[in-house]
Design a protein around this motif. Structure first.
Motif, PDB file in Angstrom:
ATOM      1  N   SER A 200      22.075 -30.696 -38.605  1.00  7.30           N
ATOM      2  CA  SER A 200      22.612 -31.186 -39.954  1.00  7.30           C
ATOM      3  C   SER A 200      23.439 -30.259 -40.301  1.00  7.30           C
ATOM      4  N   GLY A 201      24.352 -30.666 -41.294  1.00  9.65           N
ATOM      5  CA  GLY A 201      25.447 -29.735 -41.998  1.00  9.65           C
ATOM      6  C   GLY A 201      26.367 -29.412 -41.370  1.00  9.65           C
ATOM      7  N   GLY A 202      26.636 -30.275 -40.140  1.00  8.98           N
ATOM      8  CA  GLY A 202      28.190 -30.146 -39.452  1.00  8.98           C
ATOM      9  C   GLY A 202      27.737 -29.345 -38.128  1.00  8.98           C
ATOM     10  N   GLN A 203      26.751 -29.188 -37.522  1.00  8.89           N
ATOM     11  CA  GLN A 203      26.520 -28.272 -36.402  1.00  8.89           C
ATOM     12  C   GLN A 203      26.675 -29.108 -35.217  1.00  8.89           C
ATOM     13  N   SER A 204      27.398 -28.358 -34.307  1.00  9.32           N
ATOM     14  CA  SER A 204      27.541 -29.239 -32.998  1.00  9.32           C
ATOM     15  C   SER A 204      26.684 -29.343 -32.149  1.00  9.32           C
ATOM     16  N   GLN A 205      25.697 -28.389 -32.260  1.00  8.75           N
ATOM     17  CA  GLN A 205      24.404 -28.005 -31.260  1.00  8.75           C
ATOM     18  C   GLN A 205      23.284 -28.048 -32.187  1.00  8.75           C
ATOM     19  N   PRO A 206      22.090 -28.318 -31.694  1.00  7.85           N
ATOM     20  CA  PRO A 206      20.631 -28.398 -32.497  1.00  7.85           C
ATOM     21  C   PRO A 206      20.197 -27.029 -32.303  1.00  7.85           C
ATOM     22  N   GLY A 207      19.757 -26.372 -33.759  1.00  6.13           N
ATOM     23  CA  GLY A 207      19.280 -25.196 -33.712  1.00  6.13           C
ATOM     24  C   GLY A 207      18.763 -24.811 -35.240  1.00  6.13           C
ATOM     25  N   LEU A 208      18.159 -23.726 -35.541  1.00  2.00           N
ATOM     26  CA  LEU A 208      17.425 -23.448 -37.010  1.00  2.00           C
ATOM     27  C   LEU A 208      18.246 -22.092 -37.398  1.00  2.00           C
ATOM     28  N   TYR A 209      18.781 -22.355 -38.849  1.00  2.53           N
ATOM     29  CA  TYR A 209      19.191 -21.342 -39.489  1.00  2.53           C
ATOM     30  C   TYR A 209      18.056 -20.654 -40.335  1.00  2.53           C
ATOM     31  N   PHE A 210      17.729 -19.709 -40.224  1.00  2.00           N
ATOM     32  CA  PHE A 210      16.695 -18.934 -40.685  1.00  2.00           C
ATOM     33  C   PHE A 210      16.840 -17.694 -41.658  1.00  2.00           C
ATOM     34  N   GLU A 211      16.279 -17.554 -42.798  1.00  2.00           N
ATOM     35  CA  GLU A 211      16.615 -16.304 -43.640  1.00  2.00           C
ATOM     36  C   GLU A 211      15.233 -15.903 -44.425  1.00  2.00           C
ATOM     37  N   ILE A 212      15.130 -14.637 -44.413  1.00  2.00           N
ATOM     38  CA  ILE A 212      13.981 -14.111 -45.369  1.00  2.00           C
ATOM     39  C   ILE A 212      14.771 -13.206 -46.552  1.00  2.00           C
ATOM     40  N   ARG A 213      14.452 -13.681 -47.715  1.00  2.00           N
ATOM     41  CA  ARG A 213      14.923 -12.650 -48.974  1.00  2.00           C
ATOM     42  C   ARG A 213      13.843 -12.381 -49.850  1.00  2.00           C
ATOM     43  N   HIS A 214      14.337 -11.244 -50.341  1.00  2.00           N
ATOM     44  CA  HIS A 214      13.394 -10.659 -51.423  1.00  2.00           C
ATOM     45  C   HIS A 214      14.038 -10.281 -52.627  1.00  2.00           C
ATOM     46  N   SER A 215      13.749 -10.710 -53.756  1.00  2.00           N
ATOM     47  CA  SER A 215      14.486 -10.551 -54.957  1.00  2.00           C
ATOM     48  C   SER A 215      15.920 -11.029 -54.834  1.00  2.00           C
ATOM     49  N   GLY A 216      16.181 -12.080 -54.182  1.00  2.00           N
ATOM     50  CA  GLY A 216      17.438 -12.696 -53.850  1.00  2.00           C
ATOM     51  C   GLY A 216      18.362 -12.164 -52.963  1.00  2.00           C
ATOM     52  N   GLN A 217      17.986 -10.804 -52.224  1.00  2.00           N
ATOM     53  CA  GLN A 217      18.457  -9.949 -51.498  1.00  2.00           C
ATOM     54  C   GLN A 217      18.227 -10.413 -50.036  1.00  2.00           C
ATOM     55  N   ALA A 218      19.361 -10.693 -49.136  1.00  2.00           N
ATOM     56  CA  ALA A 218      18.825 -11.140 -47.701  1.00  2.00           C
ATOM     57  C   ALA A 218      18.281  -9.931 -46.912  1.00  2.00           C
ATOM     58  N   GLN A 219      17.426 -10.174 -46.249  1.00  2.00           N
ATOM     59  CA  GLN A 219      16.678  -9.129 -45.341  1.00  2.00           C
ATOM     60  C   GLN A 219      16.946  -9.572 -43.746  1.00  2.00           C
ATOM     61  N   ASN A 220      16.630  -8.728 -43.123  1.00  2.00           N
ATOM     62  CA  ASN A 220      16.565  -8.784 -41.557  1.00  2.00           C
ATOM     63  C   ASN A 220      15.534  -9.379 -40.842  1.00  2.00           C
ATOM     64  N   PRO A 221      15.566 -10.739 -40.582  1.00  2.00           N
ATOM     65  CA  PRO A 221      14.262 -11.526 -40.294  1.00  2.00           C
ATOM     66  C   PRO A 221      13.552 -10.636 -39.052  1.00  2.00           C
ATOM     67  N   LYS A 222      14.475  -9.976 -38.190  1.00  2.00           N
ATOM     68  CA  LYS A 222      13.778  -9.199 -37.344  1.00  2.00           C
ATOM     69  C   LYS A 222      12.634  -7.950 -37.444  1.00  2.00           C
ATOM     70  N   LEU A 223      12.823  -7.806 -38.721  1.00  2.00           N
ATOM     71  CA  LEU A 223      11.987  -6.593 -39.252  1.00  2.00           C
ATOM     72  C   LEU A 223      10.627  -7.170 -39.501  1.00  2.00           C
ATOM     73  N   TRP A 224      10.516  -8.651 -39.500  1.00  2.00           N
ATOM     74  CA  TRP A 224       9.397  -9.364 -39.955  1.00  2.00           C
ATOM     75  C   TRP A 224       8.660 -10.182 -38.783  1.00  2.00           C
ATOM     76  N   CYS A 225       9.636 -10.482 -38.195  1.00  2.00           N
ATOM     77  CA  CYS A 225       9.109 -11.602 -36.971  1.00  2.00           C
ATOM     78  C   CYS A 225       9.302 -10.782 -35.658  1.00  2.00           C
ATOM     79  N   ARG A 226       8.355 -11.335 -34.687  1.00  2.00           N
ATOM     80  CA  ARG A 226       8.469 -10.694 -33.316  1.00  2.00           C
ATOM     81  C   ARG A 226       8.173 -12.086 -32.424  1.00  2.00           C
TER      82      ARG A 226
END
Length: 383
Positions: free
Chosen positions: A357-383
């Motif tokens: 959804s949102g105009g993507q040509s291929q299926p996938g997931l957009y994923f963010e982690i934020r702290h106090s509104g600031q975007a964080q690198n998800p790789k620092l949390w997920c393995r």
């Protein structure tokens, strides 16, 4: 006199020559001025046409994006209905199987009761060849008479009880048959709804594909593309600011600070865009985009409360979860959202299905982690 006349004629001739010369010089100037004016008018007309065309293009693109939103939401709704219908179908099939088992038990009981009644009736028929009164009168011993009466009453009561049991079994079989019929009709309806929903889903997917093709046809310039991404990012930031004021984390939510490199990714799949890499111009990715199969379950990375569950321009169907202590996670481009605002979710619980959804040509997931509104690198949390 002749000199005066000659002088006068000379002056007149000179004046005439000057006028002629001036007129010759002035003509190109007037012509150039006229051409410049015409060119200016032409440029202004072109600018006006360009503005009008740009306005029409923006209007058309806005209409297409709105159509895309409607397609995404329709696909989400139909997919959810199909999921529910599949669940109902499975439950109904299980119920029918239970009814079949009950039916077998009742039929077996009915056959056993029929045999017992037949045996009792044969015994009664055999006893019927002797005169019951004679049997009593021939018994001289009162004790024997009483025993005979008691035996007859016992046999008769047993027969009546078996007949009642038989009647009850028959009634239960009738009720079970009706229930079985009702469940079968319900199953047929669910199956028909599933077929209709799948046809509707394919139709909406086709419409979505056509809409995406039209949007792609309306190519944006580099500047327009940048402005579009800036607008979408601003929309996301504004949304996050609004829901931050609504976040009322419970005491159980302790944020993600102590969970670095301990969380599982919401979906399995290859990362095609990493955090911090260039997205377009000076715009960078604030999260990661992972390729995944359409319909794959998206799971919450940690316990939390759902703060947002809706369609967002540029991100499609989005779920945002509050994890406490200012930490939030965002899941975009979903096919279907399984949770609504206010729901509490646990770590690993399915919250949506992967989509485009949102105009993507291929299926996938957009994923963010934020702290106090600031975007964080998800790789620092997920393995």
């Amino acid at each position: 006199m002749k000199l005066k006349s000659l002088l006068k004629n000379t002056i007149s001739l000179y004046t005439l020559l000057c006028v002629f010369a001036f007129s010759c010089l002035a003509k190109p100037f007037v012509d150039n001025q006229s051409q410049t004016t015409d060119k200016l008018k032409s440029v202004k007309s072109e600018i006006s046409d360009a503005k009008s065309q740009l306005k029409n293009v923006n209007k058309k693109r806005a209409a297409l994006e709105n159509q895309l939103k409607e397609n995404d939401i329709a696909i989400s709704s139909i997919t959810r209905e199909i999921q529910q219908n599949n669940k109902n179908k499975k439950e109904t099939q299980n119920k029918i199987q239970e009814l079949e088992q009950e039916k077998i038990v009742l039929i077996t009981s009915k056959q056993r009761q029929e045999k017992l009644l037949a045996k009792q009736l044969r015994a009664a028929y055999s006893a019927g060849h002797h005169d019951y009164i004679k049997l009593l009168l021939n018994q001289k011993n009162p004790t024997t008479i009483q025993r005979t009466i008691t035996n007859y009453q016992y046999v008769n009561n047993a027969r009546i009880a078996e007949i009642e049991n038989f009647k009850q079994t028959i009634n239960e079989l009738v009720v079970l048959e009706e229930s079985h019929k009702t469940q079968s009709i319900a199953l047929d309806k669910i199956t028909a709804d599933l077929i209709a929903n799948k046809k509707s889903l394919e139709k909406n997917k086709s419409e979505r594909t056509a809409t995406l093709a039209l949007i792609k046809k309306e190519q944006l310039s580099t500047e327009q593309q940048l402005n579009k991404l800036v607008a979408e990012e601003k929309s996301l930031k504004d949304t996050l600011k609004k829901i931050q004021t609504l976040a009322k984390s419970s005491k159980e939510l302790n944020g993600l600070a102590k969970l670095k490199r301990k969380l599982k990714w919401p979906v399995s799949g290859k990362i095609v865009h990493s955090f911090g890499t260039q997205k377009h111009g000076y715009i960078k990715w604030k999260g990661v985009l992972k390729r995944a199969n359409a319909g794959q379950q998206v799971k919450s990375i940690a316990n939390g409360n759902v703060l947002f569950s809706d369609w967002l321009k540029g991100y499609g169907l989005v779920t945002i979860i509050d994890h406490g202590k200012g930490y939030m996670s965002l899941y975009g481009h979903n096919q279907t959202l399984l949770k609504k605002v206010g729901d509490y979710v646990e770590q690993g619980e399915p919250i949506s299905l992967v989509g485009q959804s949102g105009g993507q040509s291929q299926p996938g997931l957009y994923f963010e982690i934020r702290h106090s509104g600031q975007a964080q690198n998800p790789k620092l949390w997920c393995r």
